[in-house]
Design a protein around this motif. Structure first.
Motif, PDB file in Angstrom:
ATOM      1  N   LYS A 289       0.854  -1.340  -0.108  1.00 46.57           N
ATOM      2  CA  LYS A 289      -0.201   0.112   0.099  1.00 46.57           C
ATOM      3  C   LYS A 289       0.804   1.253   0.024  1.00 46.57           C
ATOM      4  O   LYS A 289       0.685   2.216  -0.817  1.00 46.57           O
ATOM      5  CB  LYS A 289      -1.098  -0.025   1.210  1.00 46.57           C
ATOM      6  CG  LYS A 289      -1.898   1.134   1.429  1.00 46.57           C
ATOM      7  CD  LYS A 289      -2.670   1.002   2.547  1.00 46.57           C
ATOM      8  CE  LYS A 289      -3.006   2.409   3.103  1.00 46.57           C
ATOM      9  NZ  LYS A 289      -3.461   2.472   4.673  1.00 46.57           N
ATOM     10  N   VAL A 290       1.787   1.217   0.703  1.00 54.69           N
ATOM     11  CA  VAL A 290       2.835   2.187   0.898  1.00 54.69           C
ATOM     12  C   VAL A 290       3.638   2.754  -0.275  1.00 54.69           C
ATOM     13  O   VAL A 290       3.736   3.877  -0.759  1.00 54.69           O
ATOM     14  CB  VAL A 290       3.791   2.396   2.088  1.00 54.69           C
ATOM     15  CG1 VAL A 290       4.756   3.439   2.221  1.00 54.69           C
ATOM     16  CG2 VAL A 290       3.085   2.361   3.441  1.00 54.69           C
ATOM     17  N   LYS A 291       3.898   1.662  -0.892  1.00 52.63           N
ATOM     18  CA  LYS A 291       4.635   1.698  -2.316  1.00 52.63           C
ATOM     19  C   LYS A 291       3.673   2.355  -3.290  1.00 52.63           C
ATOM     20  O   LYS A 291       3.973   2.941  -4.245  1.00 52.63           O
ATOM     21  CB  LYS A 291       5.288   0.389  -2.780  1.00 52.63           C
ATOM     22  CG  LYS A 291       6.540   0.214  -2.132  1.00 52.63           C
ATOM     23  CD  LYS A 291       6.742  -1.293  -2.154  1.00 52.63           C
ATOM     24  CE  LYS A 291       7.061  -1.934  -3.375  1.00 52.63           C
ATOM     25  NZ  LYS A 291       7.553  -3.485  -3.469  1.00 52.63           N
ATOM     26  N   LEU A 292       2.538   1.703  -3.253  1.00 49.09           N
ATOM     27  CA  LEU A 292       1.419   2.424  -4.326  1.00 49.09           C
ATOM     28  C   LEU A 292       1.293   3.822  -4.032  1.00 49.09           C
ATOM     29  O   LEU A 292       1.262   4.650  -5.002  1.00 49.09           O
ATOM     30  CB  LEU A 292       0.183   1.579  -3.918  1.00 49.09           C
ATOM     31  CG  LEU A 292      -1.005   1.692  -5.253  1.00 49.09           C
ATOM     32  CD1 LEU A 292      -0.097   1.075  -6.764  1.00 49.09           C
ATOM     33  CD2 LEU A 292      -1.871   0.991  -4.809  1.00 49.09           C
ATOM     34  N   LEU A 293       1.368   4.250  -2.698  1.00 49.04           N
ATOM     35  CA  LEU A 293       1.024   5.790  -2.601  1.00 49.04           C
ATOM     36  C   LEU A 293       2.296   6.269  -3.164  1.00 49.04           C
ATOM     37  O   LEU A 293       2.109   7.616  -3.638  1.00 49.04           O
ATOM     38  CB  LEU A 293       1.265   5.888  -0.948  1.00 49.04           C
ATOM     39  CG  LEU A 293      -0.186   5.736  -0.158  1.00 49.04           C
ATOM     40  CD1 LEU A 293      -0.028   5.813   1.124  1.00 49.04           C
ATOM     41  CD2 LEU A 293      -1.116   6.867  -0.673  1.00 49.04           C
ATOM     42  N   ALA A 294       3.466   5.967  -2.999  1.00 46.90           N
ATOM     43  CA  ALA A 294       4.771   6.544  -3.468  1.00 46.90           C
ATOM     44  C   ALA A 294       4.383   6.923  -5.185  1.00 46.90           C
ATOM     45  O   ALA A 294       4.649   7.933  -5.570  1.00 46.90           O
ATOM     46  CB  ALA A 294       5.982   5.825  -3.257  1.00 46.90           C
ATOM     47  N   TYR A 295       3.969   5.833  -5.644  1.00 50.19           N
ATOM     48  CA  TYR A 295       3.821   6.050  -7.151  1.00 50.19           C
ATOM     49  C   TYR A 295       2.728   7.103  -7.269  1.00 50.19           C
ATOM     50  O   TYR A 295       2.801   7.898  -8.171  1.00 50.19           O
ATOM     51  CB  TYR A 295       3.181   4.846  -7.900  1.00 50.19           C
ATOM     52  CG  TYR A 295       4.344   3.714  -7.920  1.00 50.19           C
ATOM     53  CD1 TYR A 295       5.211   4.184  -9.182  1.00 50.19           C
ATOM     54  CD2 TYR A 295       4.096   2.509  -7.549  1.00 50.19           C
ATOM     55  CE1 TYR A 295       6.513   3.101  -9.204  1.00 50.19           C
ATOM     56  CE2 TYR A 295       5.225   1.477  -7.828  1.00 50.19           C
ATOM     57  CZ  TYR A 295       6.403   1.932  -8.622  1.00 50.19           C
ATOM     58  OH  TYR A 295       7.264   0.726  -8.934  1.00 50.19           O
ATOM     59  N   MET A 296       1.541   7.044  -6.543  1.00 50.11           N
ATOM     60  CA  MET A 296       0.618   7.910  -6.795  1.00 50.11           C
ATOM     61  C   MET A 296       0.867   9.397  -6.557  1.00 50.11           C
ATOM     62  O   MET A 296       0.734  10.275  -7.259  1.00 50.11           O
ATOM     63  CB  MET A 296      -0.466   7.550  -6.096  1.00 50.11           C
ATOM     64  CG  MET A 296      -1.302   6.270  -6.386  1.00 50.11           C
ATOM     65  SD  MET A 296      -2.779   5.696  -5.378  1.00 50.11           S
ATOM     66  CE  MET A 296      -3.873   6.931  -5.585  1.00 50.11           C
ATOM     67  N   LEU A 297       1.743   9.599  -5.424  1.00 55.54           N
ATOM     68  CA  LEU A 297       1.961  10.980  -5.053  1.00 55.54           C
ATOM     69  C   LEU A 297       3.191  11.567  -6.106  1.00 55.54           C
ATOM     70  O   LEU A 297       2.846  12.549  -6.422  1.00 55.54           O
ATOM     71  CB  LEU A 297       2.789  10.802  -3.724  1.00 55.54           C
ATOM     72  CG  LEU A 297       1.878  11.424  -2.489  1.00 55.54           C
ATOM     73  CD1 LEU A 297       1.584  12.969  -2.630  1.00 55.54           C
ATOM     74  CD2 LEU A 297       0.501  10.857  -2.422  1.00 55.54           C
TER      75      LEU A 297
END
Lengths: 406, 263
Positions: A289-297
């Motif tokens: 989840k946190v990696k996905l957030l990095a991509y999104m941000l």
């Protein structure tokens, strides 16, 4: 210092091997000549420059370790002053610059935004993304399409562009979540190309290689007071002067945003994943989840920059979003110092301005640029302005070694 | 303190049965030792409990929940956390940041809160820093809080790993060879530390090679050999147990002689 001199020697020898055929060889129809003088001139310039760097390093290394202890206070107080000075320069600069300088400065600001956005993915979360420019394209095309088909103004399209980019980040990021290292890099490279190829071939929506024309610049309403009534006049920010300030605003928002993310719960989670993904998961961090957030941000900031780019040029086509652009942004992050905001600002300035400075060298422009990058990486692998964490880590170990040797 | 139950757990790697039909329970208020020769499967058991591997058979329950169906970070949130045999800190982060990373599963504020720096975000950060400070004080690391974790001496790195684990507010702590590489003085300090962790209401599962630590600390001991449990009981019983002596020292017969890793 001795090791620095040896390294300088290696760099010079390497440069010599590289330069001899390029600068020296003169091939005629049936003649072959060699111009040594050109080579020695260039080598001389390189050697003098290199010696200056070595001397500077030797002087700063001579300062005893007390300097290291004072380091924090020395950095902390001037940091605020540095930012203030940079802010003043950024606001005053365009009023005294010509349009050429303004255009270069706008480019720098766009790449600052892109560099800081990619920094979230590469510098903080440690995910090597070679297709980052795809999100820039998504932002640009989102604004282009919304504006030309639905007449949605820039300021409204900006948040929509961010959301669409974040969505693209999630969609592209999702299948790569379980990959690491080389595999991740290759897949992101592929996705970046896919986005460009879709833009190039989806004629019905994107007009293919012809691109989209007739995009409006950002507009503002300003009040006019007269005859007891206030009327609002609409005004397009078409001139480079006004566009510069729009770019500056976007860059400032990005700087503040990335700074806040860096020092937050999510930012620490990103860094912990970069450091040791398995340990992070086993310390209770939901790594996927946190990696996905990095991509999104990361994609959000690229979307901001992309929408601005479309509004500035008022024309988009797929050839603006080729792989070399992704590589350039990655260079900015690595050259500036991964995870370091001032480093990336300086890195963007260097990467955009240096090729302009080297314009006088004509054909050798990119050679000089590449050489400068290589020398940089040999002598300062941690970047122009390393992140505090990283610097203390690298330098701390070096200092410990030095103590043992003394 | 909840009970951690392993029932008939097994896992194979290719043809190798790394853990086979293993059952034991970690009771509330106890320090349970898990020992065995090298390659007996101790660390594999840790990996099974913490969700790194999924068991091919059997069940792991904790407080009535089936741990073997959860992801590793969900298991931490459920209250079971571990340290690592070879230290795995976030080396470029400061000591405080390492502990704050452990607070992740007990805090909420996400990206939007961080970007806008909302009142809730600032409050949570302040509380987290306070809690992290308490944990660091408990482990005697508070004065080192701004140092880079990778620059700490070895013994303090081990302590920091425990601090990071405690920051997740566990109710069960799994320690994988915490005394490895420690001198007798440090081992004694470690034993005091583990006892005070127990006093905080956290039960402990301990993998350890240092028999002084195991025998001096554990209420009960489970002995593994080749993925199977060969003995279970109080330290005094275990030390006299013929199977354990055979496993550790080898008494000849049927190839057991190859196992010479001992205490």
């Amino acid at each position: 210092m001795a090791t620095d001199l040896i390294r300088l020697g290696v760099v010079l020898a390497w440069g010599f091997v590289l330069l001899v055929p390029m600068l020296g060889a003169r091939l005629g129809f049936d003649t072959f000549a060699f111009e040594w003088t050109r080579i020695w001139k260039v080598m001389g310039v390189l050697a003098v420059g290199g010696l200056l760097v070595v001397a500077q390093r030797a002087v700063s290394a001579r300062r005893p370790d007390r300097a290291h202890a004072q380091h924090r206070s020395r950095v902390h107080v001037p940091a605020a002053w540095g930012w203030a000075a940079l802010g003043v320069v950024a606001v005053v600069f365009p009023w005294f610059a010509d349009n050429y300088a303004r255009d270069v400065a706008i480019n720098v600001l766009v790449y600052v935004t892109l560099g800081l956005g990619l920094n979230v993915v590469v510098g903080l979360a440690g995910l090597l993304d070679l297709g980052y420019i795809a999100f820039y394209a998504v932002g640009a095309y989102t604004y282009a399409l919304l504006n030309t088909h639905f007449q949605i103004p820039f300021w409204l399209a900006l948040p929509i562009g961010c959301v669409v980019s974040a969505g693209a980040g999630a969609v592209i990021g999702y299948p790569t979540l379980k990959m690491r290292g080389d595999y991740l890099a290759i897949v992101t490279l592929g996705f970046g190309e896919i986005i460009r190829l879709v833009l190039n071939n989806w004629d019905a929506v994107t007009e293919g290689p012809n691109g989209i024309l007739g995009i409006k610049a950002p507009g503002i309403y300003y009040p006019v007071f007269g005859e007891g009534a206030v009327t609002f006049v609409h005004f397009y920010l078409k001139s480079l002067l006004w566009l510069y300030f729009v770019a500056l605003a976007i860059a400032v928002v990005t700087v503040v945003g990335v700074h806040r993310l860096d020092r937050s719960r999510v930012g620490r989670a990103w860094i912990s994943i970069r450091e040791d993904e398995t340990a992070a998961e086993l310390t209770g961090i939901p790594t996927l989840k946190v990696k996905l957030l990095a991509y999104m941000l990361g994609a959000v900031f690229a979307g901001l920059a992309g929408a601005f780019f479309a509004a500035k040029v008022r024309y988009v086509n797929p050839s603006s979003f080729v792989f070399i652009e992704s590589a350039l942004v990655l260079c900015i992050v690595v050259l500036g110092g991964m995870g370091s905001i001032p480093g990336i600002i300086l890195g963007a300035a260097a990467i955009i301005v240096l090729p302009e400075v080297f314009r006088g060298l004509e054909l050798y422009r990119m050679l000089a640029f590449g050489g400068a990058m290589t020398v940089m990486m040999v002598f300062r692998p941690e970047g122009l302005i390393p992140a505090g964490r990283r610097k203390r880590e690298l330098r701390g170990e070096a200092a410990a070694e030095g103590d043992a040797g003394a | 303190m909840p009970e951690l139950n392993l029932t008939d757990i097994g896992i194979r790697f290719g043809g190798l049965r790394a853990v086979d039909g293993l059952s034991f329970a970690l009771e509330p208020g106890e320090i349970l030792g898990l020992i065995g020769p090298n390659g007996a499967g101790k660390t594999t058991v840790f990996n099974l409990i913490t969700g790194v591997y999924r068991p091919h058979g059997g069940a792991i329950t904790y407080d009535g929940r089936a741990l073997h169906r959860l992801l590793p970070h969900q298991i931490v949130a459920a209250g079971v956390v571990r340290t690592f045999q070879n230290i795995r800190l976030f080396k470029a982060m400061t000591v405080l940041e390492n502990v704050l990373a452990g607070r992740h599963c007990r805090t909420r504020v996400g990206v939007v809160g961080a970007l806008l720096r909302t009142a809730a975000q600032r409050r949570e950060e302040r509380e987290s820093a306070e809690r992290a400070g308490e944990v660091l004080s408990f482990l005697g690391l508070y004065h080192k809080r701004d140092e880079i974790a990778g620059n700490l001496p070895y013994g303090l790195q081990r302590r920091l790993e425990i601090a990071r684990a405690l920051a997740t507010e566990p109710r069960t702590l799994l320690l994988d060879e915490p005394a490895a590489g420690m001198n007798p003085q440090e081992s004694r300090e470690l034993m005091d530390l583990i006892r005070s962790i127990l006093d905080r209401g956290i039960n402990v599962l301990l993998v350890e090679h240092d028999m002084k630590v195991v025998m001096g600390l554990c209420h009960r001991v489970v002995v593994l050999e080749s993925g199977r449990k060969i003995a279970e009981g109080e330290p005094a019983e275990i030390q006299r147990h013929p199977e354990v002596i055979r496993a550790y020292l080898g008494t000849g017969g049927r190839g057991a002689r190859t196992q010479v890793a001992g205490p």
